[in-house]
Scaffold this motif. Structure first.
Motif, PDB file in Angstrom:
ATOM      1  N   VAL A 300       0.843  -1.197   0.000  1.00  0.00           N
ATOM      2  CA  VAL A 300       0.000   0.000   0.000  1.00  0.00           C
ATOM      3  C   VAL A 300       0.881   1.250   0.000  1.00  0.00           C
ATOM      4  O   VAL A 300       0.644   2.205  -0.748  1.00  0.00           O
ATOM      5  CB  VAL A 300      -0.949  -0.005   1.228  1.00  0.00           C
ATOM      6  N   THR A 301       1.935   1.217   0.807  1.00  0.00           N
ATOM      7  CA  THR A 301       2.794   2.396   0.939  1.00  0.00           C
ATOM      8  C   THR A 301       3.571   2.651  -0.356  1.00  0.00           C
ATOM      9  O   THR A 301       3.656   3.795  -0.818  1.00  0.00           O
ATOM     10  CB  THR A 301       3.748   2.211   2.132  1.00  0.00           C
ATOM     11  N   ALA A 302       4.120   1.599  -0.945  1.00  0.00           N
ATOM     12  CA  ALA A 302       4.857   1.770  -2.204  1.00  0.00           C
ATOM     13  C   ALA A 302       3.913   2.263  -3.304  1.00  0.00           C
ATOM     14  O   ALA A 302       4.258   3.140  -4.103  1.00  0.00           O
ATOM     15  CB  ALA A 302       5.489   0.443  -2.621  1.00  0.00           C
ATOM     16  N   SER A 303       2.705   1.714  -3.322  1.00  0.00           N
ATOM     17  CA  SER A 303       1.733   2.094  -4.360  1.00  0.00           C
ATOM     18  C   SER A 303       1.315   3.551  -4.204  1.00  0.00           C
ATOM     19  O   SER A 303       1.244   4.299  -5.186  1.00  0.00           O
ATOM     20  CB  SER A 303       0.494   1.195  -4.274  1.00  0.00           C
ATOM     21  N   LEU A 304       1.046   3.938  -2.954  1.00  0.00           N
ATOM     22  CA  LEU A 304       0.629   5.322  -2.729  1.00  0.00           C
ATOM     23  C   LEU A 304       1.771   6.276  -3.067  1.00  0.00           C
ATOM     24  O   LEU A 304       1.552   7.324  -3.693  1.00  0.00           O
ATOM     25  CB  LEU A 304       0.165   5.500  -1.272  1.00  0.00           C
ATOM     26  N   GLY A 305       2.985   5.902  -2.701  1.00  0.00           N
ATOM     27  CA  GLY A 305       4.138   6.750  -3.029  1.00  0.00           C
ATOM     28  C   GLY A 305       4.265   6.953  -4.526  1.00  0.00           C
ATOM     29  O   GLY A 305       4.531   8.052  -5.013  1.00  0.00           O
ATOM     30  N   MET A 306       4.047   5.878  -5.292  1.00  0.00           N
ATOM     31  CA  MET A 306       4.153   5.983  -6.753  1.00  0.00           C
ATOM     32  C   MET A 306       3.042   6.870  -7.313  1.00  0.00           C
ATOM     33  O   MET A 306       3.274   7.713  -8.189  1.00  0.00           O
ATOM     34  CB  MET A 306       4.062   4.585  -7.355  1.00  0.00           C
ATOM     35  N   ALA A 307       1.835   6.676  -6.793  1.00  0.00           N
ATOM     36  CA  ALA A 307       0.700   7.486  -7.266  1.00  0.00           C
ATOM     37  C   ALA A 307       0.926   8.964  -6.952  1.00  0.00           C
ATOM     38  O   ALA A 307       0.642   9.841  -7.775  1.00  0.00           O
ATOM     39  CB  ALA A 307      -0.598   6.990  -6.630  1.00  0.00           C
ATOM     40  N   VAL A 308       1.463   9.232  -5.770  1.00  0.00           N
ATOM     41  CA  VAL A 308       1.738  10.624  -5.386  1.00  0.00           C
ATOM     42  C   VAL A 308       2.761  11.239  -6.344  1.00  0.00           C
ATOM     43  O   VAL A 308       2.599  12.358  -6.820  1.00  0.00           O
ATOM     44  CB  VAL A 308       2.233  10.692  -3.921  1.00  0.00           C
ATOM     45  N   ARG A 309       3.806  10.492  -6.651  1.00  0.00           N
ATOM     46  CA  ARG A 309       4.839  11.019  -7.560  1.00  0.00           C
ATOM     47  C   ARG A 309       4.277  11.244  -8.966  1.00  0.00           C
ATOM     48  O   ARG A 309       4.618  12.219  -9.642  1.00  0.00           O
ATOM     49  CB  ARG A 309       6.033  10.061  -7.592  1.00  0.00           C
ATOM     50  N   VAL A 310       3.384  10.337  -9.401  1.00  0.00           N
ATOM     51  CA  VAL A 310       2.705  10.521 -10.689  1.00  0.00           C
ATOM     52  C   VAL A 310       1.973  11.864 -10.685  1.00  0.00           C
ATOM     53  O   VAL A 310       2.065  12.653 -11.629  1.00  0.00           O
ATOM     54  CB  VAL A 310       1.710   9.359 -10.943  1.00  0.00           C
ATOM     55  N   ALA A 311       1.241  12.124  -9.600  1.00  0.00           N
ATOM     56  CA  ALA A 311       0.479  13.375  -9.513  1.00  0.00           C
ATOM     57  C   ALA A 311       1.417  14.578  -9.566  1.00  0.00           C
ATOM     58  O   ALA A 311       1.131  15.580 -10.229  1.00  0.00           O
ATOM     59  CB  ALA A 311      -0.349  13.394  -8.228  1.00  0.00           C
TER      60      ALA A 311
END
Ligand SMILES: Cc1cc2nc3c(=O)[nH]c(=O)nc-3n(C[C@H](O)[C@H](O)[C@H](O)COP(=O)(O)OP(=O)(O)OC[C@H]3O[C@@H](n4cnc5c(N)ncnc54)[C@H](O)[C@@H]3O)c2cc1C
Length: 392
Positions: A300-311
């Motif tokens: 969850v943490t890795a996924s959220l980090g990636m999504a945040v960086r995408v944004a």
């Protein structure tokens, strides 16, 4: 789990939002948790869509936040990402409904439409009085649509005539505005058209027997000598490259949905672990259960980090197709793992709809495959990194 904080946000990514965004997100979260959550399992079971909620989605600020509109500048990509996460955390079907309307359909209009076309259709879409759908995939397949699109468009005087079929089209059964992609018989280019509900020659039929995202109304569409005014071709929708401009935006959105899907399952699993007693103690106290919890937390943490960086990259305007493809493929893959671990932690109760986790488990399968499968998104990444195209 408590509804007033994002339990799975271990690294406090939400704190990157501005104060007013955090306050608005809290209100949206409250709406989703109290108004939407109690109805989702019932609709998932019945494969029906909660039509009565549609006006409420607009009131709650869930619609059109990615675009500058009259009197209302667009919200930050981070904020719209968190909205998608919150919706999916409650129900990936609702998040998908919003993703199709807000991202794929409205995105086609905003990115590819002329000023006049935006004036004509955008207000109704923003108010959710006109629902949109995005008709790209065809019965023969979705992966090769860039080359293999079979639906045709023929210019005839002041009209275009569409012929062909589409499959899997989310919101397709009730959409008022169908954004449809067809190959112009004159120049073989894929162009973007808007077909309005009720146009003669257009039909939409519900797809039955779907066991993921059951609440989403996916449809088979047919176009048989379907005549639309010349002004219903989107001015900027002239090639498949133009379609890709829309998909680049929305694939980032699917990554956010896949964060929400796994977060919903993760939270349910941790809550259950604290309550479920075996061998005289809560299963949360067993090392092997804590291993599952830590694995889910990592995903969850890795996924959220990636999504945040995408944004953040989208915000800076330096976001490329392969970055969108990588995020979509990576986060949906992690989601698949996370929901399986969550389901496992529940034991037999994990397959009961009342415990939510089986809904997230099944829905993760659809997120994994739509808007480009892992294979297709990896081919986009592979092409960018090696310079070699390996699609065929
Ligand atoms: C719930 C749901 C909602 C959807 N909503 C919409 C929508 O609103 N609008 C819309 O237009 N579409 C929609 N789709 C369609 C979706 O985008 C397609 O399902 C997806 O693109 C994959 O196409 P396909 O299912 O036809 O699989 P296929 O293209 O038949 O692929 C089958 C398998 O072959 C693999 N494959 C194909 N080509 C290659 C290759 N070159 N190399 C390696 N492997 C390959 C694929 O990765 C996949 O594993 C939806 C799908 C689902 C499941």
């Amino acid at each position: 789990m408590s509804d007033d904080r994002l339990f799975g946000d271990l690294y406090s990514y939400e704190s990157l939002l501005a104060d007013d965004e955090r306050a608005e997100l809290a209100a949206i979260r409250q709406f989703l948790q109290t108004e939407v959550r109690p109805r989702v399992a019932e609709h998932w079971a019945a494969a029906t869509f909660p039509m009565e909620l549609i006006p409420r989605f607009a009131e709650a600020g869930l619609v059109g936040r990615s675009y500058d509109t009259e009197g209302s500048p667009r919200a930050s990509r981070l904020f719209t990402g968190f909205i998608s996460l919150e919706a999916s955390r409650v129900d990936p079907s609702i998040a998908t409904f919003l993703g199709v309307h807000n991202g794929l359909a409205m995105g086609s209009l905003v990115i590819l439409g002329s000023e006049e076309q935006r004036r004509r259709w955008l207000p109704g879409m923003l108010a959710l009085e006109k629902i949109g759908c995005f008709a790209l995939t065809e019965p023969h397949g979705g992966s090769d649509v860039a080359l293999g699109l079979e639906t045709t468009a023929r210019r005839d005087g002041d009209e275009w005539v569409l012929d062909g079929a589409k499959r899997w089209i989310g919101n397709g059964t009730f959409a008022d505005l169908v954004f449809v992609f067809a190959k112009d018989v004159d120049d073989e280019q894929v162009k973007t058209f808007v077909v309005e509900k009720g146009t003669p020659g257009f039909t939409a039929t519900t797809m039955e027997g779907k066991y993921a995202l059951r609440t989403v109304q996916n449809a088979d569409l047919t176009f048989t000598g379907c005549r639309i005014p010349a002004g219903n071709k989107l001015e900027g929708g002239n090639t498949f490259g133009d379609v890709n401009r829309v998909l680049k935006l929305t694939r980032g959105g699917v990554a956010w949905n896949a964060v929400g899907c796994q977060m919903g399952a993760f939270e349910a699993a941790v809550g259950y672990a604290k309550e479920r007693v075996q061998f005289g103690r809560p299963i949360a106290g067993f090392q092997l259960i804590q291993d599952l919890v830590a694995r889910m937390a990592g995903n969850v943490t890795a996924s959220l980090g990636m999504a945040v960086r995408v944004a953040q990259l989208q915000e800076e305007g330096v976001f490329d197709d392969h970055q969108a493809a990588l995020a979509k493929a990576f986060v949906t893959s992690r989601a698949r793992e996370t929901v399986a671990w969550a389901r496992e932690l529940f034991g037999g109760n994990g397959i009961l709809l009342e415990n939510d986790v089986i809904r997230f488990f099944n829905d993760a399968e659809a997120l994994y495959s739509y808007e480009g499968t892992r294979e297709i998104n990896h081919l986009i990444v592979g092409r960018a990194l090696t310079g070699e195209s390996a699609f065929v």
